[in-house]
Design a protein around this motif. Sequence first.
Motif, short mmCIF file in Angstrom:
data_model
loop_
_atom_site.label_atom_id
_atom_site.label_comp_id
_atom_site.label_asym_id
_atom_site.label_seq_id
_atom_site.Cartn_x
_atom_site.Cartn_y
_atom_site.Cartn_z
N ILE A 51 0.83 -1.20 0.00
CA ILE A 51 0.00 0.00 0.00
C ILE A 51 0.87 1.25 0.00
O ILE A 51 0.61 2.21 -0.76
CB ILE A 51 -0.95 0.00 1.21
CG1 ILE A 51 -1.98 -1.12 1.08
CG2 ILE A 51 -1.66 1.36 1.35
CD1 ILE A 51 -2.84 -1.32 2.32
N LEU A 52 1.89 1.26 0.85
CA LEU A 52 2.77 2.43 0.94
C LEU A 52 3.58 2.62 -0.34
O LEU A 52 3.86 3.75 -0.74
CB LEU A 52 3.70 2.29 2.15
CG LEU A 52 3.02 2.22 3.51
CD1 LEU A 52 4.06 2.09 4.62
CD2 LEU A 52 2.16 3.46 3.74
N LYS A 53 3.96 1.51 -0.97
CA LYS A 53 4.67 1.59 -2.25
C LYS A 53 3.77 2.21 -3.31
O LYS A 53 4.22 3.06 -4.11
CB LYS A 53 5.10 0.17 -2.68
CG LYS A 53 5.97 0.14 -3.94
CD LYS A 53 7.33 0.75 -3.69
CE LYS A 53 8.23 0.58 -4.91
NZ LYS A 53 9.57 1.19 -4.71
N PHE A 54 2.50 1.82 -3.30
CA PHE A 54 1.53 2.38 -4.25
C PHE A 54 1.31 3.87 -3.99
O PHE A 54 1.17 4.66 -4.93
CB PHE A 54 0.20 1.62 -4.14
CG PHE A 54 -0.89 2.18 -4.99
CD1 PHE A 54 -0.93 1.92 -6.36
CD2 PHE A 54 -1.88 2.97 -4.43
CE1 PHE A 54 -1.94 2.45 -7.15
CE2 PHE A 54 -2.90 3.50 -5.22
CZ PHE A 54 -2.93 3.23 -6.59
N LEU A 55 1.30 4.26 -2.69
CA LEU A 55 1.11 5.67 -2.33
C LEU A 55 2.38 6.49 -2.51
O LEU A 55 2.36 7.72 -2.35
CB LEU A 55 0.63 5.77 -0.87
CG LEU A 55 -0.74 5.16 -0.56
CD1 LEU A 55 -1.03 5.24 0.94
CD2 LEU A 55 -1.84 5.87 -1.35
N LYS A 56 3.50 5.81 -2.80
CA LYS A 56 4.81 6.46 -3.02
C LYS A 56 5.29 7.23 -1.80
O LYS A 56 5.86 8.31 -1.91
CB LYS A 56 4.74 7.39 -4.23
CG LYS A 56 4.42 6.67 -5.53
CD LYS A 56 4.40 7.64 -6.72
CE LYS A 56 4.10 6.89 -8.01
NZ LYS A 56 4.06 7.81 -9.19
N ILE A 57 5.07 6.65 -0.61
CA ILE A 57 5.58 7.28 0.61
C ILE A 57 6.53 6.36 1.37
O ILE A 57 6.98 6.69 2.47
CB ILE A 57 4.42 7.71 1.55
CG1 ILE A 57 3.57 6.50 1.94
CG2 ILE A 57 3.57 8.79 0.91
CD1 ILE A 57 2.49 6.84 2.95
N LEU A 58 6.84 5.20 0.79
CA LEU A 58 7.73 4.26 1.45
C LEU A 58 9.18 4.72 1.31
O LEU A 58 9.60 5.14 0.23
CB LEU A 58 7.57 2.87 0.83
CG LEU A 58 8.35 1.73 1.48
CD1 LEU A 58 7.87 1.50 2.91
CD2 LEU A 58 8.19 0.45 0.66
#
Length: 306
Positions: A51-58
């Motif tokens: 999910i965080l990878k998809f949101l580009k905040i990882l």
Amino acid sequence: MSRAKIYWMLVGVMFAWGANVPMLKFIGTHVPPVTVTGIRILMASLAVFLILKFLKILRLPTKREWKYILVGSLTNVLLHHLFLNLGLAVTSATSGGLILGMGPILTAISAAIFLKYFPSKLQWLGLLLGISGVTIAVLVGSTGLDTNIGDLYIFISIFSQVLSYMVVVKAARTLDPRVMTAYMMGVGSIGLIVTSLILEPGGMVEFLDAPPLFWLLFLASGLISTALGHMIYNYAIGQAGATQSAIFMNLNPLFAMILSSIFLGEILTLRHIIGFLFIVAGVMLGSGAAEDLYKKQKVKRTTPVV
């Protein structure tokens, strides 16, 4: 994000966490509790990372942030989930849900100690009411040593989780709580799996004999209650603060009691109802919600109408 949206998100999280109590009770009857928890949290961590990878905040944490992550992994994941599942194995989901309702009061007290946020007299009164509620609901009329041991395990579980919220607040100054959640779950799940190999050797094999309903609840518990639930709650802590977010935890035992009664057939007794009312009163006072409401009403009465 507006406060109203955050609050509605927290209501959803409390429903998911309340539902998680009877789900864990059922899951633990088919696969040893620590074993299933380790795999469930590992699955949840992978979901949060995606999910965080998809949101580009990882991103990778700094050395300083890793210290918070390790402490959070110990308290929020390893100790919390270990003792929660061990407790539910020997006590009722209803009693477990009620003890989890102590979260807001413990959060208020922990905030005073670690964050220098000191409770008022009303909040201390709330602490006493909350403890009285748990005593009425859990200890009065209980029979057998196993029940009391299970209740103690669940108290240790919620206390360790509350301590992790203090860590999340401090880490949120530089690290997004959602990112921290992913790393905490990943590290903590490894600790749980290693612990399960020691406490429950051969537990992995029992997954093969689990019925279809087990797998449905296993996925729901891991992906919704644990992955999304903890990610959203830790995000809310970073936005609204630990004490303010904790106000909504009074909904947790309510949802847990109702759903345990519906799906597990557990009987709600008068002491459960009385204990719950004491806990809610304690939460409203202990978290500061009642005091804030009183102050707002006082301001409205003293503000002249133009």
